[in-house]
Design a protein around this motif. Sequence first.
Motif, PDB file in Angstrom:
ATOM      1  N   SER A 150      10.811   5.808 -12.672  1.00  0.00           N
ATOM      2  CA  SER A 150      11.143   7.152 -13.143  1.00  0.00           C
ATOM      3  C   SER A 150      11.855   7.101 -14.492  1.00  0.00           C
ATOM      4  CB  SER A 150      12.028   7.865 -12.111  1.00  0.00           C
ATOM      5  OG  SER A 150      11.337   8.015 -10.880  1.00  0.00           O
ATOM      6  N   TRP A 151      12.664   6.087 -14.702  1.00  0.00           N
ATOM      7  CA  TRP A 151      13.326   5.935 -16.008  1.00  0.00           C
ATOM      8  C   TRP A 151      12.300   5.688 -17.103  1.00  0.00           C
ATOM      9  CZ3 TRP A 151      17.693   6.989 -18.314  1.00  0.00           C
ATOM     10  CH2 TRP A 151      17.969   6.358 -19.526  1.00  0.00           C
ATOM     11  N   LEU A 152      11.277   4.898 -16.798  1.00  0.00           N
ATOM     12  CA  LEU A 152      10.186   4.688 -17.757  1.00  0.00           C
ATOM     13  C   LEU A 152       9.480   6.007 -18.076  1.00  0.00           C
ATOM     14  CD1 LEU A 152       8.456   1.390 -16.574  1.00  0.00           C
ATOM     15  CD2 LEU A 152       9.869   1.730 -18.597  1.00  0.00           C
ATOM     16  N   VAL A 153       9.283   6.827 -17.050  1.00  0.00           N
ATOM     17  CA  VAL A 153       8.619   8.116 -17.263  1.00  0.00           C
ATOM     18  C   VAL A 153       9.442   8.996 -18.194  1.00  0.00           C
ATOM     19  CG1 VAL A 153       7.912  10.266 -16.126  1.00  0.00           C
ATOM     20  CG2 VAL A 153       7.395   8.054 -15.073  1.00  0.00           C
ATOM     21  N   LEU A 154      10.746   9.018 -18.003  1.00  0.00           N
ATOM     22  CA  LEU A 154      11.610   9.886 -18.809  1.00  0.00           C
ATOM     23  C   LEU A 154      11.815   9.335 -20.209  1.00  0.00           C
ATOM     24  CD1 LEU A 154      13.391  12.415 -18.855  1.00  0.00           C
ATOM     25  CD2 LEU A 154      15.292  10.981 -18.073  1.00  0.00           C
ATOM     26  N   SER A 155      12.023   8.048 -20.354  1.00  0.00           N
ATOM     27  CA  SER A 155      12.360   7.490 -21.666  1.00  0.00           C
ATOM     28  C   SER A 155      11.142   7.189 -22.534  1.00  0.00           C
ATOM     29  CB  SER A 155      13.176   6.201 -21.482  1.00  0.00           C
ATOM     30  OG  SER A 155      12.422   5.227 -20.780  1.00  0.00           O
ATOM     31  N   HIS A 156      10.050   6.746 -21.943  1.00  0.00           N
ATOM     32  CA  HIS A 156       8.891   6.348 -22.720  1.00  0.00           C
ATOM     33  C   HIS A 156       7.988   7.525 -23.092  1.00  0.00           C
ATOM     34  CE1 HIS A 156       8.837   1.854 -22.597  1.00  0.00           C
ATOM     35  NE2 HIS A 156       9.823   2.127 -21.780  1.00  0.00           N
ATOM     36  N   THR A 157       8.334   8.715 -22.658  1.00  0.00           N
ATOM     37  CA  THR A 157       7.552   9.879 -23.073  1.00  0.00           C
ATOM     38  C   THR A 157       8.198  10.588 -24.238  1.00  0.00           C
ATOM     39  OG1 THR A 157       8.692  11.180 -21.368  1.00  0.00           O
ATOM     40  CG2 THR A 157       6.521  10.285 -20.806  1.00  0.00           C
ATOM     41  N   VAL A 158       9.282  10.058 -24.754  1.00  0.00           N
ATOM     42  CA  VAL A 158       9.935  10.675 -25.909  1.00  0.00           C
ATOM     43  C   VAL A 158       9.180  10.273 -27.162  1.00  0.00           C
ATOM     44  CG1 VAL A 158      12.056  10.821 -27.233  1.00  0.00           C
ATOM     45  CG2 VAL A 158      12.163  10.650 -24.758  1.00  0.00           C
ATOM     46  N   CYS A 212       0.827  -1.209   0.000  1.00  0.00           N
ATOM     47  CA  CYS A 212       0.000   0.000   0.000  1.00  0.00           C
ATOM     48  C   CYS A 212       0.857   1.254   0.000  1.00  0.00           C
ATOM     49  CB  CYS A 212      -0.929  -0.020   1.219  1.00  0.00           C
ATOM     50  SG  CYS A 212      -1.823   1.538   1.524  1.00  0.00           S
ATOM     51  N   VAL A 213       1.857   1.302   0.870  1.00  0.00           N
ATOM     52  CA  VAL A 213       2.719   2.481   0.956  1.00  0.00           C
ATOM     53  C   VAL A 213       3.494   2.679  -0.345  1.00  0.00           C
ATOM     54  CG1 VAL A 213       4.732   3.460   2.112  1.00  0.00           C
ATOM     55  CG2 VAL A 213       2.913   2.408   3.465  1.00  0.00           C
ATOM     56  N   LEU A 214       4.081   1.620  -0.863  1.00  0.00           N
ATOM     57  CA  LEU A 214       4.856   1.730  -2.105  1.00  0.00           C
ATOM     58  C   LEU A 214       3.976   2.181  -3.267  1.00  0.00           C
ATOM     59  CD1 LEU A 214       7.012  -1.515  -1.771  1.00  0.00           C
ATOM     60  CD2 LEU A 214       7.805   0.833  -1.496  1.00  0.00           C
ATOM     61  N   GLY A 215       2.731   1.711  -3.299  1.00  0.00           N
ATOM     62  CA  GLY A 215       1.832   2.104  -4.370  1.00  0.00           C
ATOM     63  C   GLY A 215       1.367   3.542  -4.262  1.00  0.00           C
ATOM     64  N   TYR A 216       1.012   3.968  -3.064  1.00  0.00           N
ATOM     65  CA  TYR A 216       0.559   5.346  -2.884  1.00  0.00           C
ATOM     66  C   TYR A 216       1.682   6.348  -3.126  1.00  0.00           C
ATOM     67  CZ  TYR A 216      -4.236   4.829  -1.238  1.00  0.00           C
ATOM     68  OH  TYR A 216      -5.584   4.595  -1.177  1.00  0.00           O
ATOM     69  N   CYS A 217       2.907   5.958  -2.810  1.00  0.00           N
ATOM     70  CA  CYS A 217       4.037   6.857  -3.000  1.00  0.00           C
ATOM     71  C   CYS A 217       4.439   6.990  -4.466  1.00  0.00           C
ATOM     72  CB  CYS A 217       5.239   6.383  -2.173  1.00  0.00           C
ATOM     73  SG  CYS A 217       5.023   6.630  -0.394  1.00  0.00           S
ATOM     74  N   LEU A 218       3.708   6.335  -5.365  1.00  0.00           N
ATOM     75  CA  LEU A 218       3.891   6.579  -6.798  1.00  0.00           C
ATOM     76  C   LEU A 218       3.290   7.909  -7.237  1.00  0.00           C
ATOM     77  CD1 LEU A 218       3.086   3.079  -8.358  1.00  0.00           C
ATOM     78  CD2 LEU A 218       5.290   4.257  -8.396  1.00  0.00           C
ATOM     79  N   LEU A 219       2.549   8.566  -6.358  1.00  0.00           N
ATOM     80  CA  LEU A 219       1.881   9.817  -6.736  1.00  0.00           C
ATOM     81  C   LEU A 219       2.850  10.880  -7.253  1.00  0.00           C
ATOM     82  CD1 LEU A 219      -0.705  11.492  -6.897  1.00  0.00           C
ATOM     83  CD2 LEU A 219      -0.365  12.111  -4.494  1.00  0.00           C
ATOM     84  N   PRO A 220       3.983  11.168  -6.590  1.00  0.00           N
ATOM     85  CA  PRO A 220       4.909  12.166  -7.150  1.00  0.00           C
ATOM     86  C   PRO A 220       5.426  11.783  -8.534  1.00  0.00           C
ATOM     87  CG  PRO A 220       5.432  11.757  -4.854  1.00  0.00           C
ATOM     88  CD  PRO A 220       4.445  10.703  -5.262  1.00  0.00           C
ATOM     89  N   THR A 221       5.700  10.502  -8.753  1.00  0.00           N
ATOM     90  CA  THR A 221       6.147  10.054 -10.070  1.00  0.00           C
ATOM     91  C   THR A 221       5.039  10.197 -11.103  1.00  0.00           C
ATOM     92  OG1 THR A 221       7.562   8.437  -8.939  1.00  0.00           O
ATOM     93  CG2 THR A 221       7.254   8.156 -11.297  1.00  0.00           C
ATOM     94  N   PHE A 224      14.682  17.154 -14.881  1.00  0.00           N
ATOM     95  CA  PHE A 224      14.614  17.644 -13.509  1.00  0.00           C
ATOM     96  C   PHE A 224      13.254  17.358 -12.876  1.00  0.00           C
ATOM     97  CE2 PHE A 224      18.350  20.269 -14.628  1.00  0.00           C
ATOM     98  CZ  PHE A 224      19.126  20.024 -13.507  1.00  0.00           C
ATOM     99  N   VAL A 225      12.185  17.446 -13.657  1.00  0.00           N
ATOM    100  CA  VAL A 225      10.855  17.118 -13.130  1.00  0.00           C
ATOM    101  C   VAL A 225      10.800  15.651 -12.711  1.00  0.00           C
ATOM    102  CG1 VAL A 225       8.421  16.856 -13.761  1.00  0.00           C
ATOM    103  CG2 VAL A 225       9.642  18.945 -14.362  1.00  0.00           C
ATOM    104  N   THR A 226      11.371  14.778 -13.539  1.00  0.00           N
ATOM    105  CA  THR A 226      11.390  13.352 -13.212  1.00  0.00           C
ATOM    106  C   THR A 226      12.232  13.075 -11.978  1.00  0.00           C
ATOM    107  OG1 THR A 226      11.173  12.865 -15.581  1.00  0.00           O
ATOM    108  CG2 THR A 226      11.841  11.062 -14.136  1.00  0.00           C
TER     109      THR A 226
END
Length: 226
Positions: free
Chosen positions: A217-225, A142-151, A176-178
């Motif tokens: 976070s790497w997925l967020v940065l690389s897969h949004t290109v 639960c904690v690990l999942g909820y803490c995905l909010l900033p990402t 920097f956002v990531t």
Amino acid sequence: MAGSDDSMTKLDLYETYDGAVEGDMNVPGRPKTQILGEPGFNTLDEPIRVTVARDLKAVGVKFKHVLYPTEKKSLLKEWDLWGPLLLCTFMAMMLQGSESADDNDGGPEFAEVFVIVWIGAMVVTVNSKLLGGNISFFQSVCVLGYCLLPTTIALIVCRLILMTEQSYFLFTLRFFVTIIGFAWATFASVLFLGDSQPPGRKALAVYPIFLFYFIISWLVLSHTVE
């Protein structure tokens, strides 16, 4: 007489126990007694919209504690997986649209997010339990999942930035956002889970958490290109 007294005592105990059982039943017109921390309300008697609204409010409160983590036990008192499921599904849908339809239909990216989030959270939790952590399995997930909010917020910002013509400055801004989303997610999760680990093994428990959010976070940065 002794046998009679014993019979009366057993009968009184039986009546007392039977009355207590009946007191726990949902009988119309009778107040429900609250025993051993059980909720003092019956969700079966309330409208669905009231139940959904209460659950959404609870999820929103947990999101607030992630963004402003002042109460360390807030996500551990009443754990749920609704928030992690919402965040995981949203991130999978956002990452799915990062590839063009001619190259890929987005299926692997959608499945990839689910595998990384849920299997990754389970692996981090098992590692925490093996190190002697005094937290339950579902509390940790639960904690690990909820803490995905900033990402997740970082993912939204990156998608908005990608709507304009890309440049080196915009890539640096997305980077920097990531990084901020990654750092905040790691900080919040360590703050919530740090006290559940033995003093001499906290570093061993934090390292998998670091890797977990780093990969996402790497997925967020690389897969949004685009």
